[in-house]
Design a protein around this motif. Structure first.
Motif, PDB file in Angstrom:
ATOM      1  N   THR A 104       2.132   2.659   9.163  1.00  0.00           N
ATOM      2  CA  THR A 104       0.952   2.460   9.775  1.00  0.00           C
ATOM      3  C   THR A 104      -0.418   3.236   8.897  1.00  0.00           C
ATOM      4  N   GLY A 105       0.231   4.396   8.308  1.00  0.00           N
ATOM      5  CA  GLY A 105      -0.681   5.172   7.582  1.00  0.00           C
ATOM      6  C   GLY A 105      -1.191   4.368   6.314  1.00  0.00           C
ATOM      7  N   PHE A 106      -0.103   3.614   5.549  1.00  0.00           N
ATOM      8  CA  PHE A 106      -0.828   2.859   4.417  1.00  0.00           C
ATOM      9  C   PHE A 106      -1.723   1.754   5.013  1.00  0.00           C
ATOM     10  N   VAL A 107      -1.346   0.901   5.904  1.00  0.00           N
ATOM     11  CA  VAL A 107      -2.120   0.109   6.387  1.00  0.00           C
ATOM     12  C   VAL A 107      -3.459   0.376   7.020  1.00  0.00           C
ATOM     13  N   THR A 108      -3.759   1.447   7.510  1.00  0.00           N
ATOM     14  CA  THR A 108      -4.898   2.099   7.872  1.00  0.00           C
ATOM     15  C   THR A 108      -5.700   2.543   6.802  1.00  0.00           C
ATOM     16  N   GLY A 109      -5.193   3.418   5.911  1.00  0.00           N
ATOM     17  CA  GLY A 109      -5.911   3.760   4.538  1.00  0.00           C
ATOM     18  C   GLY A 109      -6.364   2.263   3.943  1.00  0.00           C
ATOM     19  N   LEU A 110      -5.639   1.621   3.789  1.00  0.00           N
ATOM     20  CA  LEU A 110      -5.965   0.407   3.097  1.00  0.00           C
ATOM     21  C   LEU A 110      -7.180  -0.321   3.801  1.00  0.00           C
ATOM     22  N   ALA A 111      -7.232  -0.355   5.298  1.00  0.00           N
ATOM     23  CA  ALA A 111      -8.297  -1.147   5.783  1.00  0.00           C
ATOM     24  C   ALA A 111      -9.574  -0.175   5.689  1.00  0.00           C
ATOM     25  N   TYR A 112      -9.450   1.129   5.599  1.00  0.00           N
ATOM     26  CA  TYR A 112     -10.796   1.901   5.174  1.00  0.00           C
ATOM     27  C   TYR A 112     -11.184   1.348   4.039  1.00  0.00           C
ATOM     28  N   LEU A 113     -10.202   1.515   2.916  1.00  0.00           N
ATOM     29  CA  LEU A 113     -10.791   1.298   1.548  1.00  0.00           C
ATOM     30  C   LEU A 113     -11.347  -0.229   1.261  1.00  0.00           C
ATOM     31  N   VAL A 114     -10.875  -1.124   2.147  1.00  0.00           N
ATOM     32  CA  VAL A 114     -11.443  -2.486   1.940  1.00  0.00           C
ATOM     33  C   VAL A 114     -12.904  -2.441   2.750  1.00  0.00           C
ATOM     34  N   ILE A 115     -13.081  -1.833   3.925  1.00  0.00           N
ATOM     35  CA  ILE A 115     -14.030  -2.141   4.520  1.00  0.00           C
ATOM     36  C   ILE A 115     -15.380  -1.441   4.144  1.00  0.00           C
ATOM     37  N   PHE A 116     -14.793  -0.128   3.881  1.00  0.00           N
ATOM     38  CA  PHE A 116     -15.949   0.903   3.587  1.00  0.00           C
ATOM     39  C   PHE A 116     -16.106   1.156   2.097  1.00  0.00           C
ATOM     40  N   PRO A 117     -15.484   1.721   1.236  1.00  0.00           N
ATOM     41  CA  PRO A 117     -15.595   1.937  -0.137  1.00  0.00           C
ATOM     42  C   PRO A 117     -15.759   0.431  -0.862  1.00  0.00           C
ATOM     43  N   SER A 118     -15.047  -0.579  -0.461  1.00  0.00           N
ATOM     44  CA  SER A 118     -15.144  -1.785  -1.053  1.00  0.00           C
ATOM     45  C   SER A 118     -16.074  -2.769  -0.850  1.00  0.00           C
ATOM     46  N   TRP A 119     -16.510  -2.641   0.333  1.00  0.00           N
ATOM     47  CA  TRP A 119     -17.536  -3.734   0.855  1.00  0.00           C
ATOM     48  C   TRP A 119     -18.772  -3.117   1.292  1.00  0.00           C
ATOM     49  N   LEU A 120     -18.813  -2.180   2.215  1.00  0.00           N
ATOM     50  CA  LEU A 120     -20.157  -1.715   2.568  1.00  0.00           C
ATOM     51  C   LEU A 120     -20.787  -0.733   1.656  1.00  0.00           C
ATOM     52  N   SER A 121     -20.040   0.254   0.969  1.00  0.00           N
ATOM     53  CA  SER A 121     -20.614   1.000  -0.123  1.00  0.00           C
ATOM     54  C   SER A 121     -21.271   0.127  -1.221  1.00  0.00           C
ATOM     55  N   TYR A 122     -20.500  -0.838  -1.739  1.00  0.00           N
ATOM     56  CA  TYR A 122     -21.204  -1.534  -2.988  1.00  0.00           C
ATOM     57  C   TYR A 122     -22.363  -2.428  -2.485  1.00  0.00           C
TER      58      TYR A 122
ATOM     59  N   LEU B 106      -4.372  10.877  -0.711  1.00  0.00           N
ATOM     60  CA  LEU B 106      -3.288  10.791   0.137  1.00  0.00           C
ATOM     61  C   LEU B 106      -2.417   9.604  -0.053  1.00  0.00           C
ATOM     62  N   LEU B 107      -3.095   8.248  -0.314  1.00  0.00           N
ATOM     63  CA  LEU B 107      -2.216   7.323  -0.519  1.00  0.00           C
ATOM     64  C   LEU B 107      -1.451   7.407  -1.956  1.00  0.00           C
ATOM     65  N   VAL B 108      -1.909   7.718  -2.954  1.00  0.00           N
ATOM     66  CA  VAL B 108      -1.481   7.726  -4.299  1.00  0.00           C
ATOM     67  C   VAL B 108      -0.149   8.632  -4.187  1.00  0.00           C
ATOM     68  N   ALA B 109      -0.297   9.349  -3.281  1.00  0.00           N
ATOM     69  CA  ALA B 109       0.918  10.387  -3.209  1.00  0.00           C
ATOM     70  C   ALA B 109       1.983   9.781  -3.082  1.00  0.00           C
ATOM     71  N   GLU B 110       1.795   8.530  -2.235  1.00  0.00           N
ATOM     72  CA  GLU B 110       3.074   7.663  -2.022  1.00  0.00           C
ATOM     73  C   GLU B 110       3.332   6.410  -2.596  1.00  0.00           C
ATOM     74  N   VAL B 111       2.023   5.680  -3.090  1.00  0.00           N
ATOM     75  CA  VAL B 111       2.079   4.556  -3.538  1.00  0.00           C
ATOM     76  C   VAL B 111       1.827   4.433  -4.942  1.00  0.00           C
ATOM     77  N   ASN B 112       2.107   3.325  -5.785  1.00  0.00           N
ATOM     78  CA  ASN B 112       1.669   2.948  -7.121  1.00  0.00           C
ATOM     79  C   ASN B 112       0.118   2.819  -7.009  1.00  0.00           C
ATOM     80  N   PRO B 113      -0.598   3.521  -7.975  1.00  0.00           N
ATOM     81  CA  PRO B 113      -2.250   3.253  -7.723  1.00  0.00           C
ATOM     82  C   PRO B 113      -2.696   1.964  -8.341  1.00  0.00           C
ATOM     83  N   ILE B 114      -1.600   1.371  -9.253  1.00  0.00           N
ATOM     84  CA  ILE B 114      -1.967   0.123  -9.581  1.00  0.00           C
ATOM     85  C   ILE B 114      -1.949  -0.941  -8.424  1.00  0.00           C
ATOM     86  N   VAL B 115      -0.786  -0.763  -7.800  1.00  0.00           N
ATOM     87  CA  VAL B 115      -0.641  -1.522  -6.380  1.00  0.00           C
ATOM     88  C   VAL B 115      -1.789  -1.456  -5.309  1.00  0.00           C
ATOM     89  N   LEU B 116      -2.166  -0.049  -5.253  1.00  0.00           N
ATOM     90  CA  LEU B 116      -3.112   0.328  -4.410  1.00  0.00           C
ATOM     91  C   LEU B 116      -4.669  -0.577  -4.828  1.00  0.00           C
TER      92      LEU B 116
END
Length: 304
Positions: A216-234, A22-32
């Motif tokens: 809000t959508g980008f901020v919420t999505g980024l928060a998910y990526l930080v907390i779950f796939p980036s922190w808890l998953s690893y 969803l996010l890469v449809a709107e934002v640069n993947p490198i920035v993300l």
């Protein structure tokens, strides 16, 4: 307990496919990718700074290993995935991701001379069939999902390969380097590597339109990526792999496309079909078969 940890980690990564697509449809993947790891590094270094400081002498001795793992797991894996999702579907990406257990078996066989049991091979094959059944929507003779390969497919193939290397080589991480400190330093290294990549991208293509990043959508999505796939998953994945080994543990990556599909049904209103249920049953049977330890190999698998 290791099986629960691996299952939760895989489910959080399944959400990464949905949110990332969803996010890469709107934002640069490198920035993300850069934003994801910069904010993750800030969070984890704040939480685990004392542990990192205490374990730093041990980490310095194996710093090359930690850098190698961070490059594969924190940089190449998500970055190539996000770039690929701009051009290919999440279903194709899931197909390539489903190859990682087989890749881990091959790496363990040829790099670490590990004996692979028939049960592990059968479990990987069965679970792979379940994933292919899922992404082919119950029609395995229909090859439409494999047609018209583009650059996105090759990027996501690279993502699957980098993830397989990360999981297989986790065994070389010293046991003295504990999970929290390891994940925090890996996130910091990922951010350090991605910042110059981001700078080159901005120099080449100019500053992006920041309106896409301020909603809000980008901020919420980024928060998910930080907390779950980036922190808890690893954190959960590393603990699970350390307990049962990469050969048996990597089979749980097949839960990633499965959970991604379920999240699509729950949050993107994708219709649930019978092939989802059949696929879930076959994948779970493959995981159960591969997860059963044998008496001979019980001690050998605890290496990571």
């Amino acid at each position: 307990m290791p099986y629960l940890l691996l299952s939760l980690a895989a489910c959080f990564w399944g959400g990464n496919y949905v949110i990332g697509h969803l996010l890469v449809a709107e934002v640069n993947p490198i920035v993300l990718s850069a934003a994801r790891w910069v904010f993750t590094a800030l969070l984890l270094m704040t939480l685990y700074f004392c542990q990192v400081t205490e374990q730093w002498p041990v980490m310095k001795k194996s710093f090359g290993t930690i850098v190698f793992l961070a490059l594969c797991g924190q940089v190449l894996f998500p970055l190539t995935l996000y770039i690929g999702l701009q051009y290919t579907t999440s279903l194709n990406a899931a197909i390539y991701m489903s190859t990682t257990p087989a890749l881990v078996l091959l790496i363990n066989k040829f790099f670490f001379k590990e004996r692979i049991s028939a049960r592990n091979i059968a479990g990987v094959i069965l679970s792979t069939v379940g994933v292919i059944w899922l992404v082919s929507q119950g029609d395995m003779i229909n090859a439409r999902v494999f047609a018209h390969l583009n650059q996105g497919d090759f990027w996501t193939m690279g993502s699957a390969l980098s993830w397989a290397v990360y999981c297989a080589f986790l065994r070389i991480k010293p046991r003295e380097v504990k999970g929290n400190a390891f994940v925090a330093v890996s996130a910091l290294l990922g951010a350090i590597v991605l910042i110059p990549v981001l700078a080159l991208e901005l120099i080449r293509n100019g500053m992006p339109g920041w309106n896409s990043y301020a909603n809000t959508g980008f901020v919420t999505g980024l928060a998910y990526l930080v907390i779950f796939p980036s922190w808890l998953s690893y954190l959960l994945w590393n603990k699970g792999i350390s307990a049962i080994g990469a050969t048996r543990g990597e089979i749980y990556s097949h839960l990633i496309p499965l959970s991604g599909g379920l999240f699509s049904v729950m949050f993107l209103h994708v219709t649930l079909h019978s092939y989802h249920l059949v696929s879930a049953l076959v994948i779970m049977c493959g995981i159960a078969l591969c997860s059963r330890p044998s008496a001979k190999k019980g001690s050998q698998q605890r290496v990571a």
